[in-house]
Enzyme design. Structure first.
Site: not given
Length: 425
Positions: A57, A59, A152, A210, A213, A309, A315
Site C-alpha cells: 500500500h 501512493h 481519491q 481504502h 480510514e 502508505d 499526509w
C-alpha cells in the site's frame, strides 16, 4: 557452474547454515551446507537471508512532494486530501516520474522490490496514471510495481469519477480501488463498493479499497466489501486497506465482522506509520492508537500485511522506504512483542503482502526467482530491532544494491574497539 552460491545463511523460518544456489536468475537449490562451484560465492556468516520486502500500500504519485505547495499543519487525513487537491494543478508528467524514480532508488537500496501503489484517477486528464504507467515500465527490471486505480476524491462524489477509473483500467492499471468512507453519504459509500466490486468481477481484476480510514466506529464499509466479495465469488482477490475504524468498534460487532471477513477471504493492509500519526487527531485523552486489530485479524485466519502508505507527502512528512521501520512501528502499536508476534510482523512485510499482490516465484525455495536480501541481523527479530542494514540486495541473481555493515568505533577503556549492536547469541 552456478552463477551464484550464498553459503552459511540463516533463513526467516529458523533454518541455519543454509546454502542458496542460483542459476539463470532462478533458485536452483536450497539445502544445508551445499558446496558447489560458482562464478560468485557469498559467505553470509550466519546472517539472515530474506525474500525481498513487499509494500502492499503506497501512493507513488504523491511521494517526495512534502511542502508542496504547503505543509499539512493539522496532520489530519482531510487536510492532506485538501492539500493534494491544491497540488494537483501544479503536477507535471516529468516531475511525477522524477520523484517516483527517486523513491524507487530508495526502495531498491532498502531491499523493497515489490510495491502496490494507488494512483489518483479523480482528474479527467489522468496525468498521474500516465506518469505512473511510465514509471512502471522503467522500473520493471528491478521492481514489481502494481498500480491501483484510486478515485481519491470519491468515485461517485467526483463528476465523471467512474468513467475516469474505467479509462485508467483501459490504459493498463492492474487493480480496482475505492474510498467509500469519503463519499458524500454512507449510502453512497456502500453503493460505490457494489459498483467497483462488480466492475472488478466483470474485468477479472483484483480489488484494493481504502476502507474505513476513520475513527468513527459507525464507518462499516468493510462489512459491505466482505458481502460483495462473497456475493460475486471474489474470494481471495479483495483487500481492505487501513480499516482503522475497527480500532473504535465494540468487541461484539467486531466478532461478527471478522467472521464475515474470513468467510470472504479478505486481505487486510494496515499502515502503522500513518495510522498511528493520523488517527486520534480529534481525541483529547485517552487517545486512540487508531491502527486496525492486527493480531486479532491474524488469529481469525486473515492475511494481514503492513504498508508504508506515504513517504514525505501531504499526509506524512517522514519515511525512507524502509519496510523494517514500518513493521517495527506495527509491532509496538499492536503490542506484538512476543517472539511469535514479532515473526508475524516480519511476515507482514514479506510473505503476506506477496500473497496479496499475487506475486509469482516469490520466496527462498527451489524454482523461485533469485530475489533476496542479506540483512545485518541473525534472525527476523534482530532485523526488526536494528532495522538492519541491507548488506546485499539481489534481483534475478544480480546484486543491485549493498550497504556496509554498521560498525561503531569505540574508545572506551577496557572495552572492545568497536561494536555492531548484534546480539551475542
Amino acid at each position: 557452474m552456478l552463477d551464484l552460491l550464498i553459503r552459511n545463511a540463516s533463513l526467516a523460518d529458523g533454518r541455519k547454515n543454509m546454502s542458496v544456489a542460483v542459476q539463470d536468475g532462478k533458485i536452483a537449490e536450497v539445502s544445508e551446507g551445499l558446496q558447489a562451484p560458482a562464478a560468485e560465492v557469498v559467505d553470509a556468516e550466519g546472517l539472515l537471508l530474506s525474500p525481498p520486502f513487499v509494500d502492499p500500500h503506497f501512493h507513488m504519485d504523491a511521494t517526495l512532494s512534502y511542502g508542496m505547495p504547503r505543509v499539512n499543519e493539522s496532520g489530519t487525513l482531510l487536510e492532506g486530501i485538501a492539500l493534494w487537491g491544491e497540488l494537483k494543478p501544479q503536477l507535471t508528467h516529468d516531475a511525477l516520474v522524477e520523484r517516483a524514480l527517486a523513491y524507487c532508488d530508495w526502495a531498491v537500496a532498502r531491499g523493497l522490490l515489490a510495491i502496490r501503489s494507488h494512483v489518483d484517477t479523480s482528474d479527467p486528464s489522468l496525468l498521474p496514471v500516465e506518469a505512473m504507467l511510465d514509471v512502471q515500465k522503467r522500473v520493471a527490471p528491478y521492481i514489481d510495481l502494481q498500480l491501483v486505480a484510486f478515485p481519491q476524491d470519491g468515485v461517485l462524489r467526483t463528476p465523471g469519477g467512474l468513467d475516469n477509473l474505467k479509462r485508467a483500467l483501459d490504459l493498463g492499471v492492474d487493480v480496482v480501488g475505492g474510498i467509500p468512507h469519503f463519499e458524500r453519504t454512507m449510502a453512497d459509500g456502500a453503493e460505490s463498493v457494489r459498483i467497483l466490486c462488480e466492475l472488478a468481477a466483470e474485468r477479472g481484476k483484483l480489488v484494493d479499497m481504502h476502507c474505513d480510514e476513520s475513527d468513527d466506529p459507525m464507518s462499516r464499509h468493510v462489512e459491505t466489501l466482505a458481502y460483495h466479495t462473497h456475493r460475486l465469488g471474489l474470494h481471495g482477490r479483495v483487500t481492505g486497506s487501513h480499516l482503522t475504524s475497527m480500532h473504535s468498534m465494540d468487541n461484539y460487532y467486531v466478532s461478527k465482522l471478522m467472521a464475515l471477513m474470513a468467510e470472504a477471504q479478505l486481505g487486510v493492509v494496515s499502515n502503522p506509520l500513518i495510522n498511528i500519526t493520523i488517527q486520534g487527531r480529534h481525541d483529547t485523552y485517552p487517545k486512540r492508537r487508531g491502527m486496525t486489530r492486527v493480531p486479532e485479524l491474524m488469529a481469525a485466519g486473515l492475511t494481514v500485511a503492513f504498508g508504508h502508505d506515504c513517504v514525505m507527502d501531504p499526509w506524512y512528512s517522514l519515511g525512507s522506504g524502509d519496510a523494517l521501520e514500518v513493521a517495527n512501528m506495527g509491532l509496538h502499536v499492536a503490542q506484538m512483542t512476543s517472539r511469535a508476534g514479532m515473526q508475524q510482523c516480519f511476515d507482514a512485510i514479506t510473505l503476506n503482502p506477496a500473497r496479496l499482490l499475487g506475486l509469482q516465484g516469490y520466496g527462498i525455495e527451489k524454482g523461485a526467482h533469485a530475489d533476496f536480501v542479506l540483512l545485518h541481523a541473525k534472525d527476523p527479530v534482530e532485523a526488526l530491532r536494528l532495522k538492519a542494514a541491507r548488506l546485499g540486495v539481489w534481483r534475478r541473481g544480480q546484486r543491485i544494491a549493498s550497504t556496509p555493515a554498521p560498525v561503531a568505533t569505540l574508545n572506551v577503556p577496557g572495552r572492545p574497539a568497536s561494536t555492531t549492536l548484534l546480539s551475542a547469541r
